[in-house]
Design an enzyme around this catalytic site. Sequence first.
Site, PDB file in Angstrom:
ATOM      1  N   GLU A 180      -5.686  10.282  -2.830  1.00  0.00           N
ATOM      2  CA  GLU A 180      -4.310   9.871  -3.112  1.00  0.00           C
ATOM      3  C   GLU A 180      -3.390  11.093  -3.105  1.00  0.00           C
ATOM      4  OE1 GLU A 180      -4.100   7.699  -6.807  1.00  0.00           O
ATOM      5  OE2 GLU A 180      -1.989   7.185  -6.502  1.00  0.00           O
ATOM      6  N   ASN A 186      -1.704  -2.346  -4.584  1.00  0.00           N
ATOM      7  CA  ASN A 186      -2.690  -1.710  -5.453  1.00  0.00           C
ATOM      8  C   ASN A 186      -2.364  -1.991  -6.911  1.00  0.00           C
ATOM      9  OD1 ASN A 186      -4.732   0.520  -6.223  1.00  0.00           O
ATOM     10  ND2 ASN A 186      -2.856   1.213  -7.226  1.00  0.00           N
ATOM     11  N   GLU A 187      -3.324  -2.412  -7.659  1.00  0.00           N
ATOM     12  CA  GLU A 187      -3.150  -2.662  -9.100  1.00  0.00           C
ATOM     13  C   GLU A 187      -1.803  -3.335  -9.365  1.00  0.00           C
ATOM     14  OE1 GLU A 187      -4.194   0.768 -11.517  1.00  0.00           O
ATOM     15  OE2 GLU A 187      -6.269   0.626 -10.881  1.00  0.00           O
ATOM     16  N   TYR A 244     -13.103   2.301 -14.168  1.00  0.00           N
ATOM     17  CA  TYR A 244     -13.291   3.708 -14.513  1.00  0.00           C
ATOM     18  C   TYR A 244     -14.167   3.824 -15.762  1.00  0.00           C
ATOM     19  CZ  TYR A 244      -9.842   5.200 -11.109  1.00  0.00           C
ATOM     20  OH  TYR A 244      -9.195   5.469  -9.931  1.00  0.00           O
ATOM     21  N   GLU A 293     -11.928   1.741  -6.367  1.00  0.00           N
ATOM     22  CA  GLU A 293     -11.722   2.876  -7.288  1.00  0.00           C
ATOM     23  C   GLU A 293     -12.802   2.812  -8.359  1.00  0.00           C
ATOM     24  OE1 GLU A 293      -7.782   3.631  -8.876  1.00  0.00           O
ATOM     25  OE2 GLU A 293      -6.860   2.965  -6.987  1.00  0.00           O
TER      26      GLU A 293
HETATM   27  O1  AHR Z   1      -7.085   7.122  -9.389  1.00  0.00           O
HETATM   28  C1  AHR Z   1      -5.981   7.295 -10.215  1.00  0.00           C
HETATM   29  C2  AHR Z   1      -5.204   6.010 -10.450  1.00  0.00           C
HETATM   30  O2  AHR Z   1      -5.993   5.104 -11.132  1.00  0.00           O
HETATM   31  C3  AHR Z   1      -4.793   5.253  -9.209  1.00  0.00           C
HETATM   32  O3  AHR Z   1      -3.635   5.739  -8.636  1.00  0.00           O
HETATM   33  C4  AHR Z   1      -4.582   3.867  -9.741  1.00  0.00           C
HETATM   34  O4  AHR Z   1      -4.799   2.887  -8.781  1.00  0.00           O
HETATM   35  C5  AHR Z   1      -5.534   3.790 -10.909  1.00  0.00           C
HETATM   36  O5  AHR Z   1      -4.931   3.307 -12.052  1.00  0.00           O
END
Ligand code: AHR
Length: 491
Positions: free
Chosen positions: A25, A172-173, A239, A296
């Site tokens: 990114e 995205n999101e 994450y 992600e």
């Molecule tokens: O990877 C960092 C961020 O995490 C990305 O930009 C977003 O899609 C997610 O919240």
Amino acid sequence: MSRIIVQSQKKLSKINRNIYGHFSEHLGHCIYGGIYVGENSKIPNIDGIRTDVVEALKHIKIPVLRWPGGCFADEYHWKDGIGPKENRKKMVNTNWGGVVEDNSFGTHEFMELCQLLGCEPYINGNLGSGTVQEMSEWVEYLTFPGQSPMADLRRENGRDEPWKVKYFAVGNENWGGGGNMTPEYYANLYRHYQTFLKNYGDNKLYKIACGPGEDDYAWTDTVMRLAGKYMNAISLHYYTVPGIFDIKKGSALEFDEKEYYITLKKALRIDELITKHLQIMDRYDPEHKVDLIVDEWGTWYDVEPGTNPGFLYQQNTMRDALVAALTLNIFNHHSDRITMANIAQTVNVLQAVILTNGEKMILTPTYHVFDLYKSHQDAMLVESSVQTNYIGVDEVKIPQISVSASVDDNNHLNITVANTSMDKTDSTECFIFDKEITAVSASILTGKMNAHNTFEQPDNVHIQKFDDITICDGKLKFEMPPCSVVKIEVQ
Ligand code: AHR
């Protein structure tokens, strides 16, 4: 002691090489400094793209690269990043540190990067703040072979032939930074935008819808119900954060035994998330026409002290290597439905495989796991299971051994095994059915739980040969050191 059973003839699904994909990114020093340094840099480069980083990524056979974001994608206007660099618009990167984005890395530079890497481009379109026309024209610019306003503009900018672009995401999101939308609203917008993403010439798009974050099952349910038949895949983001996201995520380097196990336990949660989202998808798509991709994933800690909080720069230890090994084993086991995954992020951001500092570059423990696992790419997953102890601290318990296995085109069996214990060796037996073992070779990555590479000591953690394997009565026996990842190749 653990016992692994591998049924080498029980072929389950092809492991799509894109499971070993990456995400880069416009964030901190991922693109600028990490991948792109500009043509005038003293750092060796091809058209501004670092040659050391390209070589390192080629070595792990990077199959696909997602760009330009992330959150950045939903404020990116692609026309600002084409044409002569001196005329490119400068903008503020509002998501990541408020720094100036000069757009010197744009569509042409990204496509050249993918060509140098020999990987597939995966482009994330702007749904949050971009128009249908803008997204539609990006596809035309990239892929239209004949004469058209966008194809002509591409030619003016020095590229005659269209590129091939398969993977294209619509937003995205969008439940969060990408517009704070409800799933109903997003699903309708998705249907609308994707209508104008055309297949030109022999280019065929694979359209990816914004999926849920973590366990937002309601999002998956609604988007699949309203828009499932217009997509090739839906994406999941997850994450691994040892602490609490907006309060204290935890340090990348300073953590105790309990935090180590909490991190690995949280990483293992992705298995449950995948299983449950797939169950929901199955309700609307019993024929499995829609894939799940995890575009992600990775660890997310507090930033390295002294660095820009908006740049998400963190170090990477053997704990991260274990997270990668466990996650990739899980993805392999789900390879019947997971066709792509993209670690966040390639260079200098979150669970990076590469860190750079000026002209210096180091490979992280996570990089080495991708190296050990690369022989799974496009191989056939075979049945494997493990009987093992539960280990950990207090109530935080996880299985000690994790495994996945595949058979490649040369009929070699590749088994990847992780020992999650921070202090206990495991006497492991691996029973292999339906294969005569003629030769075995193995490699290992091991170290203390917070072992890591630095610019001063770049090889603290590296892959070594693992000779300590014996073959007896059709089974392999070996001692797995604590905190280790092993790749065994059986011929
Ligand atoms: O990877 C960092 C961020 O995490 C990305 O930009 C977003 O899609 C997610 O919240």
